[in-house]
Design an enzyme around this catalytic site. Structure first.
Site, PDB file in Angstrom:
ATOM      1  N   SER A 158       0.842  -1.195   0.000  1.00 14.71           N
ATOM      2  CA  SER A 158       0.000   0.000   0.000  1.00 14.71           C
ATOM      3  C   SER A 158       0.872   1.238   0.000  1.00 14.71           C
ATOM      4  CB  SER A 158      -0.894   0.000   1.247  1.00 14.71           C
ATOM      5  OG  SER A 158      -1.543   1.237   1.411  1.00 14.71           O
ATOM      6  N   TYR A 170      -2.880  -0.928  10.010  1.00 10.13           N
ATOM      7  CA  TYR A 170      -2.864  -1.195   8.569  1.00 10.13           C
ATOM      8  C   TYR A 170      -1.528  -0.793   7.965  1.00 10.13           C
ATOM      9  CZ  TYR A 170      -4.348  -1.416   3.704  1.00 10.13           C
ATOM     10  OH  TYR A 170      -4.436  -1.740   2.362  1.00 10.13           O
TER      11      TYR A 170
END
Length: 252
Positions: A158, A170
């Site tokens: 990401s 995350y």
């Protein structure tokens, strides 16, 4: 082969002919599109997710396309034990004889909040699904991937894999995934044909993105279909020399 060359690659109906590829998080978003695209390119796709009904819908869509018959492998990565993952590897060996590639795409967002306020239970869940289970499944499948001429493992990273405030578990999980890919690469590159790489899809029109940015206009984002070139290329034999890379898909 540069990153731009990879992003400009045009998949064909035989790009992945006869390959067996496992996709986690295959029921939605990028995982679903990757599964459909791999099937269109000639692969037999093993569909893994925690929701059988959604997997059945993807299965039916692949069948309608006239592609190789896929397989449904229901597994909740939040709850699955390492023993169950080893059993899955044995099942793949028994039913398909080999495994050519894995796309680790399953993931959960968790909370977007300062670490000082982050719920520890949510933190643990996000790290487990996005990183720990990725390690466990890769290790369980290692013998299968070692047994083929050029086994490919693709991790989903990401843009927040760098230091990104308020993205909490995350962001940390994606840092772990990139580190995992690098360590696996360094430990295997000199004596095996295995290859480990990451793809950062960037801002893409998915349900997870919508939850993270509820006020964003999704029509301004690229679709999962628009970023499939990298996902296919890294599974082809042409990518056999690409190891330990992070491929950043460009913004639309």
């Amino acid at each position: 082969m540069t990153t731009q060359d990879i992003l400009n690659y045009i998949p064909t109906a035989d790009s992945l002919a006869d390959k067996i590829i496992l996709v986690t998080g295959a029921s939605d978003g990028i995982g679903k599109m990757a599964s459909l695209t791999y099937a269109k390119c000639g692969a037999t796709v093993l569909l893994l997710s925690k929701t059988p009904s959604k997997l059945e819908a993807v299965y039916d869509e692949i069948e309608r396309l006239g592609c190789a018959t896929p397989a449904i492998l229901p597994m909740d990565l939040q709850k699955a034990s390492f023993a169950q993952m080893n059993e899955l590897a044995i099942l793949i060996q028994k039913e398909f004889g080999r495994l050519d590639g894995v796309l680790h795409n399953a993931g959960v967002l968790g909370a977007l909040t300062p670490l000082e306020m982050y719920d520890p239970i949510t933190f643990e869940q996000v790290i487990h699904v996005n990183a720990t289970s990725v390690f466990m499944l890769t290790q369980a499948l290692f013998p299968l991937l070692m047994a083929v001429p050029s086994g490919s493992v693709v991790f989903t990273s990401s843009s927040v894999a760098k230091v990104r405030p308020f993205w909490g578990a995350y962001a940390l999980s994606k840092q772990m995934v990139e580190g995992m890919s690098s360590i696996f690469t360094e430990e295997t590159k000199n004596h095996t044909t295995l290859r480990f790489n990451c793809i950062n899809p960037g801002a893409t029109r998915t349900n997870m993105r919508a939850h993270a940015f509820p006020g964003e206009n999704p029509l301004t984002l690229k679709t999962p279909e628009e970023i499939m070139s990298a996902y296919v290329y890294l599974m082809t034999d042409m990518a056999s020399k690409i190891k330990g890379q992070v491929i950043h898909c460009q913004s639309k």
